[in-house]
Write a protein that holds these residues in place. Structure first.
Motif, PDB file in Angstrom:
ATOM      1  N   UNK B  44      58.622  -9.986  47.267  1.00  0.00           N
ATOM      2  CA  UNK B  44      60.045 -10.264  47.402  1.00  0.00           C
ATOM      3  C   UNK B  44      60.411 -11.640  47.967  1.00  0.00           C
ATOM      4  N   UNK B  45      59.483 -12.285  48.673  1.00  0.00           N
ATOM      5  CA  UNK B  45      59.868 -13.574  49.257  1.00  0.00           C
ATOM      6  C   UNK B  45      59.880 -14.664  48.188  1.00  0.00           C
ATOM      7  N   UNK B  46      59.125 -14.440  47.117  1.00  0.00           N
ATOM      8  CA  UNK B  46      59.089 -15.310  45.943  1.00  0.00           C
ATOM      9  C   UNK B  46      58.619 -16.718  46.281  1.00  0.00           C
ATOM     10  N   UNK B  85      62.985 -24.794  47.170  1.00  0.00           N
ATOM     11  CA  UNK B  85      64.236 -24.034  47.038  1.00  0.00           C
ATOM     12  C   UNK B  85      64.089 -22.624  47.601  1.00  0.00           C
ATOM     13  N   UNK B  86      62.918 -22.055  47.407  1.00  0.00           N
ATOM     14  CA  UNK B  86      62.662 -20.733  47.969  1.00  0.00           C
ATOM     15  C   UNK B  86      62.831 -20.751  49.476  1.00  0.00           C
ATOM     16  N   UNK B  88      64.658 -22.940  51.078  1.00  0.00           N
ATOM     17  CA  UNK B  88      66.076 -23.160  51.310  1.00  0.00           C
ATOM     18  C   UNK B  88      66.855 -21.849  51.305  1.00  0.00           C
ATOM     19  N   UNK B  89      66.545 -21.011  50.346  1.00  0.00           N
ATOM     20  CA  UNK B  89      67.216 -19.705  50.282  1.00  0.00           C
ATOM     21  C   UNK B  89      66.930 -18.900  51.555  1.00  0.00           C
ATOM     22  N   UNK B  90      65.718 -19.056  52.093  1.00  0.00           N
ATOM     23  CA  UNK B  90      65.398 -18.346  53.335  1.00  0.00           C
ATOM     24  C   UNK B  90      66.167 -18.913  54.524  1.00  0.00           C
ATOM     25  N   UNK B  92      69.257 -20.662  54.519  1.00  0.00           N
ATOM     26  CA  UNK B  92      70.718 -20.876  54.551  1.00  0.00           C
ATOM     27  C   UNK B  92      71.427 -19.946  55.528  1.00  0.00           C
ATOM     28  N   UNK B  93      70.958 -18.721  55.641  1.00  0.00           N
ATOM     29  CA  UNK B  93      71.619 -17.816  56.583  1.00  0.00           C
ATOM     30  C   UNK B  93      70.836 -17.630  57.883  1.00  0.00           C
ATOM     31  N   UNK B 123      73.885 -25.605  52.661  1.00  0.00           N
ATOM     32  CA  UNK B 123      75.055 -24.727  52.636  1.00  0.00           C
ATOM     33  C   UNK B 123      76.097 -25.164  53.656  1.00  0.00           C
ATOM     34  N   UNK B 148      64.006 -12.451  57.778  1.00  0.00           N
ATOM     35  CA  UNK B 148      64.038 -12.917  56.393  1.00  0.00           C
ATOM     36  C   UNK B 148      63.783 -11.774  55.420  1.00  0.00           C
ATOM     37  N   UNK B 149      63.807 -10.543  55.917  1.00  0.00           N
ATOM     38  CA  UNK B 149      63.721  -9.335  55.097  1.00  0.00           C
ATOM     39  C   UNK B 149      62.466  -9.292  54.225  1.00  0.00           C
ATOM     40  N   UNK B 173      72.957  -9.811  50.818  1.00  0.00           N
ATOM     41  CA  UNK B 173      72.766 -10.601  52.035  1.00  0.00           C
ATOM     42  C   UNK B 173      73.322  -9.902  53.277  1.00  0.00           C
TER      43      UNK B 173
END
Lengths: 156, 517, 427
Positions: B44-46, B85-86, B88-90, B92-93, B123, B148-149, B173
């Motif tokens: 799932x972390x990709x 980018x992966x 980055x997605x981790x 942003x929040x 973001x 980070x789930x 999210x």
């Protein structure tokens, strides 16, 4: 609040119905919600289900919190779910939802002071050709105007 | 066996090996958060994206099995861009609160950020708000905003501890880790979730805010908490030990250890230690010098043997010491004193044979097997009841007890001290400061011993696997090992210890630190 | 012109009940199927060119062929979790013709050797569920379900399972998770459901319309079915048309039908005085077409793919010139943000991020660089996750921004919509 005998029987039966007991979680959560005076599933209900179904509470709780049709807080007698997805938005679904909130003096997801109404904006209900539309409890009401929606709800 | 090429390097792997495992085999770097070799694959972390020749779509290495002839890379621009980018997605929040986060220094997000990032987050919109400082019981605190789930902790409670406390609630999210209705996460293996949490979402109450990890050193050792002998790393500085974490050993503990084992650093530290030799009884004690006590012990033993025979001297051993220590003590007793008056103190006979099905054993000693081997070699078979009979009859002049290193696993300590008090002279050797020992009612000398963190040696686990421990700190300068005691008693210099026991390994630690005896 | 193959009798109330359904030719194809070898049925379905009607358009017969021959029990699942915004044809099918689906499922189960099936229907569809349950009971009473169906020696049990409000359960492995009583999170592939699906057993998942169509392939033969449609897009398809047309509704037309004919003939065109601005041809996840692109578009897999979009579930959303495309995209992204299951990071974070960016443009606080950022974020979400929800959010985002960039730029510069009166309400 403990489950009624009928609900206990239902849960036991559903546990036999599918290949695994776990599959019975979704239908049993519906049943628990139906039996609740506030149309919701409480932690106590989850705990009781877990005992009856011999499943970890966390498995039931994950399901409860994943799906939108299970209410995690009290809901009015009439759960009014107005579709605000694309085709309904193009046909006044959002305005209808706003109007209902004003008319019944209630914020989204809250219960009106008389306990009758909870207004929710929901995603596509598969009734796009009859926009705008709303689901009230189990039933669809389609091809509405704001005024018709209000009248319909008042008459229920 | 399929062969593949990873970043130009050829590697042969067992059939069924995943690409990420092949990377690990080559010791080749690959970013990942959710993959853990001891858990099922979540994918799932990709982040563990790789490019496979002939496949236009990047694949995750954790769920792709190596096929013969695969040409794989994770250093192309395409992969690097995706991993960036992966990340980055981790982020942003993520609150980016490293300065106040206890994971800082060993945070996987931080590590990847230093590699790929070091840019301002893209973001501009407000971050998702989630629960912070969630109390998950006596051991763990959760910060959902840092999470980070990756679901490692959830998979752990589902697959390893099988206690099912943790879940991920809600979706998208808004997803958050949690327990049902605020229940605590209190199983005996709970803190493993802190170890496998790649970020600062789950932190250990015992450790948090006590030390920045970059100020700690660590060494590989063996957990002394029970006869399983989990392989661990202990983290320490000059003040003492701060925490224990498991390290992988498929034969012994896999990737995990129990929470009881994690507490074994505590008895090493000064506040729980017997800091100097002392003499006295019934709560009245005077300080002593090590050399003085050693010579008193030697004299008392010699006197007792000379006047009444070696039967009047007895030795009690627990399973808390190294095989080398047992060897020296037993050589001294059997070889020097010609006595087999040696007894095995089983600290908790009622629960000794229990096993929790995962790692924790009822035999809460690291080296019972080593002790039994030693006793066996010397043909020592006397049952505990013999000792009781002799003590009750007043037949013991001098009793040497190698007592607990960790008193918490000795439920009947006070009772036993009162039994030992029936000896005329009691030499109580232990690392621990205990009220029980202080309550001895006969003339007693207390001698501080070294703990597993201060000496070298071997523990033999319940399966018979020999494992080495190594010294990392020196908490109590005057503390002894049993080997040092044995050589002092036999009048031998430490340098000659090697000749006392056949095939005995040199105790380097004594050579380095224990001079002057 | 509509060609009513599946929907021929949808306007007859008696078609809903078993007796009426039988009178109108129902369960005759089942008898015919029982005279055939299961392998021959699979071949026939392959030859018919039937492709999955749920969205992905995968050839049905080929999918059936993936089942391993390992003697394990197999499950046949009907995907009735119709959730793609703009789609409502499955609801109509189940309400008007429950036995059509049941018959299609029995034939398909016989073909693939499955003895247990479920219809996984979305939780909101209470009425169709009740209708299906009644029809299933009728079928059991008539010996059409259960042991030794019609003396064929073939056993098949069928049950209905209701979801509980999660778009992701329309993804076949998400659906399987949900049926297993879990969160509807898609599973890693491989293994594919045909090898390890429901409870780890070989499983076939087909859409309502796909399974119903099987009946007509048996009835008319592969060639008979192929008479409709194009070379690569065989048969008819039910299109759910909604949005700004005079007569929205479900229309069955042969694949390859002209989009503008569907709008102007079947749906009665746009409201007077309105101009066509855009069409989403295959549900909200399909890239949008401009009015110019619609002119020569035909409703089939290849033509729409050539135009960079897709047939999807056949949900055609007609957007006229009174709509603001920033607003439309915001609505679409709200949906994917709401529905992302949350397991894969790029989707979990990306759907929320995209929604937030477009919302800030919509509320007048957007920056010009946000328009490019939408594209970048979407690019790195697509193709990077377990299932296609991430792509489903990325595709409309990219296409809206690319094709209607001037509206986004206007909105950022002026802080309001280019389309007068479109988003006055700000709701």
């Amino acid at each position: 609040m403990a489950f009624s005998q009928e609900t206990i029987e239902f849960i036991k039966k559903e546990c036999q119905r599918y290949e695994t007991r776990r599959s019975a979680i979704l239908p049993c959560l519906y049943r628990a919600q139906k039996e609740d005076p506030n149309n919701q599933v409480t932690p106590e209900a989850v705990a009781e289900m877990a005992t009856l179904m011999e499943l970890p509470e966390v498995q039931i709780n994950e399901v409860l919190h994943f799906y939108t049709m299970y209410n995690k807080k009290p809901v009015g007698k009439l759960h009014v779910q107005v579709c605000t997805n694309i085709s309904c938005s193009m046909n006044g679904g959002r305005e209808m939802a706003e109007h209902l909130c004003k008319e019944f003096n209630v914020n989204y997801e809250e219960v009106s002071s008389d306990g009758r109404y909870t207004i929710s904006r929901v995603e596509c209900l598969g009734s796009c050709d009859t926009a705008p539309m709303m689901q009230v409890n189990d039933k669809y009401h389609e091809n509405l105007t704001k005024e018709e929606a209000v009248k319909l709800l008042k008459d229920m | 066996m399929p062969k593949c090429k990873i970043n130009g390097q050829e590697v042969e792997v067992e059939a069924g090996t995943t690409i990420i495992e092949a990377f690990k085999k080559l010791d080749s770097e690959i970013a990942h958060y959710c993959y853990h070799p001891g858990l099922s694959v979540a994918g799932v972390c990709r982040l563990c994206m790789v490019e496979i020749e002939g496949n236009p779509r990047l694949q995750i290495a954790c769920n792709t099995v190596v096929q013969d002839g695969m040409v794989i890379n994770n250093n192309s621009e395409k992969v690097k861009e995706t991993v960036k980018w992966g990340l980055d997605f981790h982020l942003i929040n993520h609150p980016l609160d490293c300065p106040i986060c206890d994971q800082a220094g060993e945070c996987e997000l931080q590590i990847q950020y230093m590699k790929f990032g070091q840019y301002d987050p893209e973001m501009a919109e407000p971050k998702v708000k989630k629960n912070k400082v969630v109390d998950l019981g006596s051991k763990i605190v959760l910060d959902s905003e840092r999470c980070i789930l990756c679901s490692r902790c959830v998979r752990f409670t589902e697959e390893v501890s099988k206690t099912n406390e943790l879940g991920i609630f809600n979706r998208g999210d808004r997803s958050e880790i949690g327990t049902f209705d605020g229940k605590p996460l209190e199983n005996d293996y709970a803190v493993n979730t802190v170890d496998i949490c790649p970020v600062g979402a789950l932190t250990s109450k015992d450790f948090r805010f006590r030390q920045r990890v970059w100020y700690l050193k660590n060494k590989e050792t063996v957990c002394p908490g029970c006869s399983t002998g989990c392989n661990v790393k202990s983290y320490y500085n000059e003040e003492g030990l701060f925490r224990v974490k498991p390290r992988q050993n498929d034969e012994v503990n896999g990737y995990w250890m129990c929470d009881k084992g994690r507490d074994t650093y505590k008895f090493v530290n000064k506040e729980n230690r017997l800091l100097e030799p002392k003499v006295g009884q019934s709560g009245q004690w005077d300080s002593q010098e090590v050399d003085g006590v050693m010579s008193v012990m030697s004299t008392k033993i010699d006197d007792a043997v000379k006047s009444a025979g070696s039967d009047k001297v007895a030795l009690v051993l627990t399973g808390q010491y190294t095989s080398e220590e047992y060897a020296s003590m037993l050589s001294y007793f059997v070889g020097h004193l010609k006595s087999k008056n040696v007894y095995h103190w089983v600290n908790n006979p009622e629960s000794f044979d229990e096993f929790d099905g995962l790692l924790l054993r009822g035999d809460r000693n690291p080296n019972t097997k080593g002790l039994l081997n030693g006793l066996d070699q010397h043909g020592i078979t006397a049952p505990w009841s013999d000792l009781e009979t002799k003590l009750n009859a007043g037949d013991i002049e001098v009793l040497l007890v190698a007592g607990p290193e960790d008193p918490s696993v000795f439920p009947t300590l006070t009772e036993k001290v009162s039994l030992f008090s029936k000896a005329k002279n009691l030499f109580w050797m232990s690392a621990a400061k205990t009220e029980a020992a202080d309550s001895a009612t006969t003339k007693t000398w207390q001698i501080p011993l070294k703990t597993y963190a201060e000496k070298e040696g071997t523990f033999v686990n319940h399966k018979g696997i020999e494992q080495k421990i190594q010294p990392m700190v020196n908490i109590v300068d005057c503390a002894q090992t049993l080997s040092e005691v044995a050589s002092a008693l036999s009048g031998q210099k430490v340098d000659h210890l090697g000749s006392l026991v056949k095939d005995r390994k040199t105790n380097h630690f004594i050579n380095h630190h224990g001079g002057g005896l | 012109m509509e060609i009513k193959l599946l929907s021929e009798h949808y306007d007859k109330p008696e078609f809903q009940g078993l007796d009426g359904y039988k009178k109108l030719g129902g369960y005759e194809p089942l008898k015919k199927a029982f005279q055939m070898q299961p392998k021959a049925i699979i071949e026939m379905v392959k030859e018919s060119g039937l492709r999955g009607r749920g969205g992905a358009g995968f050839p049905t017969g080929v999918k059936w062929g993936f089942l391993p021959d390992n003697g394990e029990p197999r499950y046949l699942l009907c995907n009735a979790d119709e959730g793609e915004p703009g789609t409502f044809k499955d609801r109509l099918m189940m309400e008007r013709a429950p036995h059509q689906l049941i018959e299609g499922m029995i034939i398909s189960a016989f073909a693939v050797g499955s003895h247990k099936g479920y219809i996984y229907i979305r939780g909101e569809y209470n009425e169709p569920t009740a209708i299906l349950q009644k029809a299933i009971a009728e079928a059991y009473d008539a010996g059409l379900l259960g042991k030794n169906i019609l003396g064929s020696g073939f056993d098949f049990d069928l049950d209905v399972y209701q979801g509980a409000g999660a778009y992701i359960c329309g993804e076949e492995t998400g659906m399987i998770s949900s049926l297993e009583g879990k969160k509807g999170q898609p599973k890693l592939k491989p293994p594919f459901p045909a090898v390890q699906g429901y409870l780890g057993k070989p499983t076939i998942v087909n859409n309502v319309e796909t399974l119903a169509a099987v009946k007509y392939i048996i009835r008319d033969g592969a060639d008979g079915y192929r008479k409709h449609g194009t070379e690569k897009s065989a048969g008819t398809k039910l299109f759910s048309v909604s949005g700004n047309v005079m007569k929205p509704g479900t229309y069955e037309v042969p694949l390859g039908y002209k989009l503008m004919d569907l709008i102007n003939i079947e749906c009665g065109g746009l409201k007077p005085g309105r101009k066509l601005k855009a069409v989403i041809p295959g549900g909200s996840s399909a890239p949008v077409l401009t009015a110019a692109e619609c002119a020569d578009a035909t409703m089939d897999y290849e033509n729409l793919a050539q135009k960079g979009t897709m047939l999807g579930s056949g949900a055609v959303i007609i957007i006229d010139d009174t709509n603001c495309m920033v607003d439309m995209l915001k609505v679409i992204l709200h949906f994917y943000h709401h529905e992302s299951c949350g397991q894969c990071t790029p989707c979990r974070e990306g759907t929320g991020w995209l929604h937030k960016i477009v919302s800030s443009i919509y509320s007048g606080t957007g920056r010009l660089q946000d328009i490019d950022l939408i594209q970048q974020v979407a690019d790195h979400m697509a193709g990077k996750t377990i299932c296609a929800l991430s792509d489903a959010a990325a595709m409309p985002a990219v296409s809206f921004v690319q094709k209607f960039r001037s509206e986004f730029e206007f909105y950022v510069r002026e802080g309001r919509s280019k389309v007068k009166g479109a988003v006055d309400a700000q709701v």
